[in-house]
Design a protein around this motif. Structure first.
Motif: not given
Length: 361
Positions: A227, A230, A233, A235, A316, A348-349, A352
């Motif tokens: 995560h 993620w 990034s 996002i 996912y 984000g764990s 995706i």
């Protein structure tokens, strides 16, 4: 992203949280919980080294992933069985209706034949000679001709009805064969689910108490690492979507289920699997969606991650074997796996695959 917001998000998704009602569309639910304390090292050395526990974690991850794939296959078979049963019921109703119609046509045809026999025993010339009133004879002849035409029409209608009946019976036979094949597929999927879960439970049962605690921390650490990558990034800075009215209702329902146990094949109200939770939440919001995560991915409108909003579904893994509902601020609510409960996690764990929107315009 500021460290303050990052810390808030990490704390929010690291624990099973208490959830309040969404204030407005697009606003993530409020979380009131403190971060988990760091685990205290065990005083007694574990029988399983950390390196081996990581291998156990990965093995469990594979087993539960395979169970999720088999669960999706079972759910798809279950959904198809419901559809096939409904189709069989409709066909049975049609067959019963057509048979009743056919019986009525046969009665009418029999009555028409009897009437024709009663008046058709003498040739027309004899009826004319025996009649005192030629006009009545001509009227009678006209009625006979009308009756003959009606009888021919009745015969044609009976033949068509008989053909319809035979076709419906063929359709019902074919549908029954599909249903039987689907039942076998469902039984096979059930067996695979039970085998994978049994293997995972056996593996976990062989661990000592401190090993189970360390294993749980390894699972949380792996989820946090994924995560955080993620979030790194950037996002989250691009995700500004506001929930629709129906999306807000779906999120409210899904978050209200937090704490209920995962059960494969379950759609509530006391337990859920991952797609059982998302499909039921959207059903409660007035939007029917496919039952399985794979069908949700296949049938629903796909959108970019940067465009997602609360209520959207994040799919996912490459095989679309898991789904969670985005609730805002980088978090999802989902039913993770057997032995766990419906909970909040970092979006984000897990790897995706993509995002879909049930209430796309």
């Amino acid at each position: 992203m500021g460290t303050g917001k990052r810390g808030l998000i990490t704390a929010a998704v690291a624990v099973v949280c208490a959830v309040t009602v969404l204030a407005a569309p697009g606003t993530a639910f409020a979380v009131s919980a403190a971060p988990e304390p760091s685990p205290t090292p065990s005083a007694t050395p574990s029988a399983v080294p950390a390196k081996d526990l990581e291998a156990v974690r990965k093995r469990l991850e594979r087993l539960y992933h395979d169970a999720a794939v088999a669960t999706d296959a079972y759910n798809a078979a279950e959904e198809k069985a419901r559809e096939q049963n409904a189709a069989l019921v409709k066909l049975a109703q049609r067959i019963a209706g057509v048979r009743a119609e056919l019986e009525e046509l046969k009665k009418r045809a029999g009555a028409a034949a009897a009437a024709q026999y009663r008046v058709g025993g003498l040739p027309p010339e004899a009826h004319l000679m025996l009649s005192d009133d030629p006009t009545r004879f001509l009227d009678g002849t006209g009625r006979i001709l009308q009756g003959q035409r009606a009888t021919k029409g009745l015969i044609r209608e009976t033949a068509r009805t008989q053909e319809d009946l035979e076709q419906y019976e063929r359709d019902a036979t074919a549908q029954w064969k599909k249903l039987e094949a689907n039942r076998k597929a469902k039984a096979s999927a059930r067996k695979r689910v039970e085998q994978q879960i049994a293997a995972a439970e056996k593996l976990e049962s062989e661990l000592e108490k401190d090993e189970i605690e360390r294993l749980a921390e390894l699972e949380r650490a792996a989820a946090r690492t994924a995560h955080d990558a993620w979030l790194d990034s950037g996002i989250l800075d691009a995700i500004q979507g506001e929930a629709s009215e129906r999306g807000r209702k779906a999120v409210e329902f899904a978050t209200a289920q937090i704490g209920l146990p995962y059960e494969w094949g379950a759609e509530g109200p006391e337990s859920y699997d991952c797609s059982g939770l998302t499909s039921r939440a959207w059903e409660k919001a007035g939007v029917p969606v496919p039952r399985t995560s794979q069908e949700q991915w296949r049938q629903l409108r796909r959108i970019g991650i940067e465009d997602m909003r609360p209520g959207d579904l994040i799919i996912y893994h490459e095989d679309a074997s898991h789904v969670g509902m985005y609730v805002g601020d980088g978090a999802i609510v989902h039913a993770p796996r057997p032995g766990r409960t419906v909970t909040v996690a970092g979006a984000g764990s897990m790897p995706i695959l993509g995002v879909v929107r049930p209430d796309a315009d």
